[in-house]
Design an enzyme around this catalytic site. Sequence first.
Site, short mmCIF file in Angstrom:
data_model
loop_
_atom_site.label_atom_id
_atom_site.label_comp_id
_atom_site.label_asym_id
_atom_site.label_seq_id
_atom_site.Cartn_x
_atom_site.Cartn_y
_atom_site.Cartn_z
N ASP A 1 71.24 66.17 79.61
CA ASP A 1 72.64 66.58 79.55
C ASP A 1 73.45 65.56 80.37
OD1 ASP A 1 74.83 68.14 78.90
OD2 ASP A 1 74.00 70.00 79.67
N GLU B 1 76.55 66.56 82.50
CA GLU B 1 77.37 67.05 83.62
C GLU B 1 76.70 66.84 84.97
OE1 GLU B 1 76.89 68.73 80.80
OE2 GLU B 1 78.87 69.26 80.00
N HIS C 1 73.73 66.81 74.97
CA HIS C 1 75.12 67.07 75.38
C HIS C 1 76.10 66.95 74.21
CE1 HIS C 1 78.84 67.19 77.54
NE2 HIS C 1 79.19 66.03 77.03
N HIS D 1 73.28 71.23 84.78
CA HIS D 1 74.36 71.83 85.57
C HIS D 1 74.13 73.33 85.71
CE1 HIS D 1 75.66 73.34 81.71
NE2 HIS D 1 75.38 72.13 81.24
N HIS E 1 78.76 75.76 83.22
CA HIS E 1 79.03 76.45 81.96
C HIS E 1 77.69 76.80 81.31
CE1 HIS E 1 78.35 72.34 80.50
NE2 HIS E 1 78.00 72.89 79.35
N GLU F 1 71.90 77.41 80.82
CA GLU F 1 71.12 76.51 79.97
C GLU F 1 69.75 76.22 80.57
OE1 GLU F 1 73.64 73.08 79.15
OE2 GLU F 1 75.31 74.42 78.77
ZN LIG Z 1 75.20 71.53 79.27
#
Ligand SMILES: [Zn+2]
Length: 273
Positions: free
Chosen positions: A8, A10, A60, A104, A115, A134
């Site tokens: 990902d 972030e 992502h 994240h 998120h 996630e």
């Molecule tokens: Zn993510």
Amino acid sequence: MKLFISADIEGVSGVVHMEHTMRDGREHDRARMLMTEEVNAAIRGALDAGATEIVVNDSHGTMRNIIPESLLPEAELIIGSPKRLSMMQGIDETFDAALFVGYHTQAGENGILSHSYDSRVVKGITINGVKYGELGVNSLIAGHFNVPVVMVSGCQLLALEAKALSPNIETAIVKKSVFRTTAQNLHPARAQEIIREKAAAGIRKRSEIEPFAIKAPFHVEVEFLQPGLADAADISPLVARTSPSSITFTANEIMACYQMLRVVISMAGSALS
Ligand SMILES: [Zn+2]
């Protein structure tokens, strides 16, 4: 030895804002380079620990972020969408371990760019009474294939979320979240050294890290950011409305649970267009 990497953006050092993470963001191309180099660091660590086959899944947004020609040639790269398993596309029972790079914290929590799957849509995901983001849900998918997640990289709060799920996991902390869009970052070169070390350490101790699993059946509640989103998800005959902004469903099997979760999130997202 076969390694799976889900990447990902972030949680990458230097990334703190949607200008880095969104496809039209002014800083997005630079963030993609940083992401690619953190994935390369994880690949180097995997090679140090004896990996012979490495599959990287770009996880992502558009799923087209990692720069193919800059990725180390020892890895194969999954890019593009849709993907049946989304952030976990490519995983199966032939892998020995998984690494999560650039991750994240979950929706509603502190931590850089927190998120869960869709920041415009999801307020929280609860499975059998416990909240997962996630990291947790994707770890369950790895666990379904009996694959332990042996290292995650991201901010210090993501590391805490990971340790709560899996006490023996290695965590590469590449930045300290101050606020949701503010962090104190390691220099990218230093961040990459740490990811390489922690990836190798995690892979070497993979037999001490349990594949993550929770007991079936899976009672899932998804809380959305506003009732209009739940209205769109409520079209499915497989969900029940539990409040103006939340729906629930039950699945007997984790893959069905995951795919249903993806369906309701994307249906809810359709209310925004
Ligand atoms: Zn993510």
